[in-house]
Motif scaffolding. Structure first.
Motif, short mmCIF file in Angstrom:
data_model
loop_
_atom_site.label_atom_id
_atom_site.label_comp_id
_atom_site.label_asym_id
_atom_site.label_seq_id
_atom_site.Cartn_x
_atom_site.Cartn_y
_atom_site.Cartn_z
N GLY A 80 -43.76 -22.42 -44.42
CA GLY A 80 -42.53 -22.53 -43.92
C GLY A 80 -41.69 -21.39 -44.50
O GLY A 80 -40.95 -20.88 -43.62
N PHE A 81 -41.74 -21.04 -45.59
CA PHE A 81 -41.06 -19.75 -45.88
C PHE A 81 -41.54 -18.53 -45.25
O PHE A 81 -40.63 -17.74 -44.99
CB PHE A 81 -41.45 -19.65 -47.56
N VAL A 82 -42.82 -18.32 -44.97
CA VAL A 82 -43.30 -16.91 -44.33
C VAL A 82 -42.64 -17.14 -42.87
O VAL A 82 -42.38 -16.17 -42.23
CB VAL A 82 -44.73 -17.11 -44.29
N LEU A 105 -40.87 -19.69 -34.11
CA LEU A 105 -41.42 -20.01 -35.36
C LEU A 105 -40.55 -19.94 -36.66
O LEU A 105 -40.56 -20.48 -37.53
CB LEU A 105 -42.55 -18.60 -35.50
N GLN A 106 -39.53 -19.11 -36.48
CA GLN A 106 -38.44 -18.97 -37.49
C GLN A 106 -37.77 -20.16 -37.65
O GLN A 106 -37.47 -20.61 -38.62
CB GLN A 106 -37.48 -17.90 -37.06
N GLU A 107 -37.41 -20.95 -36.38
CA GLU A 107 -36.77 -22.23 -36.39
C GLU A 107 -37.68 -23.26 -36.91
O GLU A 107 -37.32 -24.06 -37.92
CB GLU A 107 -36.44 -22.71 -35.09
N LEU A 108 -39.17 -23.41 -36.82
CA LEU A 108 -40.06 -24.27 -37.54
C LEU A 108 -40.10 -23.89 -38.99
O LEU A 108 -39.97 -25.15 -39.83
CB LEU A 108 -41.36 -24.03 -37.00
N GLY A 109 -39.89 -22.83 -39.46
CA GLY A 109 -39.94 -22.29 -40.81
C GLY A 109 -38.63 -22.99 -41.50
O GLY A 109 -38.49 -23.73 -42.48
#
Length: 115
Positions: free
Chosen positions: A25-27, A38-42
């Protein structure tokens, strides 16, 4: 299987799993452009760190009690603590702890332990 040993193993796997999910999640959160899926999932995985923190505190207490009952020195306990903070290391440490307990203190493991 001894309740303390079983609790340690379960907590080690939970802490390790949460640490891996949190790291992914951090990555995703900081390694991809803002506003992307992908940024929102993180960003949605951020609460995993809170859960990891609480479970890690319980893990540390159980690890401390286990090392005290086994009569192990402080550095071994410190390795167990650090393992909960380094992704994937806890799985190797858990395996080593289980092997050492089986060899040195079978009474803490129990006679019906399955690997």
């Amino acid at each position: 299987m001894n309740g303390l040993f079983k609790t340690y193993r379960v907590l080690a796997f939970i802490v390790g799993g949460l640490l891996l999910v949190g790291t992914v999640g951090f990555v995703l959160k900081y390694g991809f452009p803002d506003g992307g899926s992908l940024q929102e999932l993180g960003d949605q995985l951020t609460p995993v760190w809170v859960v990891h923190g609480w479970v890690y505190m319980v893990y540390v207490v159980i690890a401390f009690v286990l090392t005290q009952r086994a009569g192990w020195p402080l550095p071994r306990f410190l390795l167990m603590m650090v393992a909960g903070l380094v992704p994937a290391l806890i799985f190797w440490v858990e395996r080593r702890v289980a092997e050492q307990l089986r060899a040195e203190h079978p009474e803490l493991v129990g006679s019906r332990d399955s690997r």
